[in-house]
Design a protein around this motif. Structure first.
Motif, mmCIF file in Angstrom:
data_model
loop_
_atom_site.group_PDB
_atom_site.id
_atom_site.type_symbol
_atom_site.label_atom_id
_atom_site.label_comp_id
_atom_site.label_asym_id
_atom_site.label_seq_id
_atom_site.Cartn_x
_atom_site.Cartn_y
_atom_site.Cartn_z
ATOM 1 N N SER A 125 11.300 -3.171 -4.383
ATOM 2 C CA SER A 125 11.367 -2.400 -5.279
ATOM 3 C C SER A 125 9.982 -2.155 -6.142
ATOM 4 O O SER A 125 9.628 -1.061 -6.613
ATOM 5 N N GLY A 126 9.168 -3.160 -6.106
ATOM 6 C CA GLY A 126 7.939 -2.868 -6.927
ATOM 7 C C GLY A 126 6.958 -2.056 -6.243
ATOM 8 O O GLY A 126 6.287 -1.427 -6.788
ATOM 9 N N PHE A 134 8.414 1.599 -6.675
ATOM 10 C CA PHE A 134 8.222 2.261 -8.336
ATOM 11 C C PHE A 134 6.815 2.161 -8.673
ATOM 12 O O PHE A 134 6.215 3.116 -9.473
ATOM 13 N N TRP A 135 5.825 1.232 -8.380
ATOM 14 C CA TRP A 135 4.667 1.202 -8.904
ATOM 15 C C TRP A 135 3.454 1.260 -7.848
ATOM 16 O O TRP A 135 2.218 1.210 -7.988
ATOM 17 N N GLY A 136 3.916 1.499 -6.711
ATOM 18 C CA GLY A 136 2.888 1.916 -5.620
ATOM 19 C C GLY A 136 2.090 0.746 -5.365
ATOM 20 O O GLY A 136 2.277 -0.180 -4.964
ATOM 21 N N GLN A 137 0.745 1.029 -5.456
ATOM 22 C CA GLN A 137 -0.219 -0.225 -5.188
ATOM 23 C C GLN A 137 -0.169 -1.396 -5.962
ATOM 24 O O GLN A 137 -0.495 -2.250 -5.553
ATOM 25 N N ALA A 138 -0.014 -1.225 -7.385
ATOM 26 C CA ALA A 138 0.017 -2.231 -8.227
ATOM 27 C C ALA A 138 1.237 -3.182 -7.996
ATOM 28 O O ALA A 138 1.375 -4.319 -8.303
ATOM 29 N N GLY A 139 2.410 -2.354 -7.342
ATOM 30 C CA GLY A 139 3.642 -3.210 -6.986
ATOM 31 C C GLY A 139 3.329 -4.321 -5.850
ATOM 32 O O GLY A 139 4.440 -4.990 -5.719
ATOM 33 N N LYS A 140 2.235 -4.262 -5.050
ATOM 34 C CA LYS A 140 2.119 -5.010 -3.978
ATOM 35 C C LYS A 140 2.073 -6.608 -4.453
ATOM 36 O O LYS A 140 2.714 -7.289 -3.702
ATOM 37 N N PHE A 182 3.572 -7.710 -7.049
ATOM 38 C CA PHE A 182 4.761 -8.033 -7.484
ATOM 39 C C PHE A 182 5.763 -8.190 -6.368
ATOM 40 O O PHE A 182 6.437 -9.356 -6.373
#
Length: 118
Positions: free
Chosen positions: A31-32, A35-41, A43
């Motif tokens: 889900s990261g 919701f956060w796109g590239q920054a969520g990788k 996470f």
């Protein structure tokens, strides 16, 4: 025993809980990305690794329960008349949760308790 069930069933329950926990963490990690796109990788990567470790723990617990199950003593439950496995000196029936023992010193007879009160 924590849940008043047979020891083998408790080990299997812990294996199931580790499986569900690991899968939940992996879903939370993905889900990261949503919701956060590239920054969520990052996470997602961290939660995927932690979830994988929990899944490997569940495999270990299931393997351990299976190995214990192969060496367990099989007996017939006096309450439900079904074959059940017992670990150690005392355990519970896998079906009706009756307390069972292999040690005559720890066994109780209900008929003796009734006659003593009368």
């Amino acid at each position: 025993m924590f849940f008043k069930s047979s020891k083998i069933n408790e080990f299997r329950l812990w294996g199931l809980l580790f499986t569900l926990f690991g899968m939940g963490l992996m879903i939370l990690g993905t889900s990261g990305i949503v919701f956060w796109g590239q920054a969520g990788k990052w996470f997602a990567g961290v939660f995927m690794v932690i979830g994988m470790i929990a899944m490997l723990l569940s495999v270990g617990v299931y393997f351990w329960a299976g190995m214990l199950s192969t060496s367990a003593v099989i007996l017939i439950c006096p309450e439900c008349n079904r074959h059940t496995k017992i670990l150690g000196k005392t355990d519970r029936c896998m079906y009706c949760k009756t307390k069972l023992t292999l040690d005559p010193n720890e066994a109780t007879d209900l008929d003796e308790g009734i006659t003593e009160k009368a």
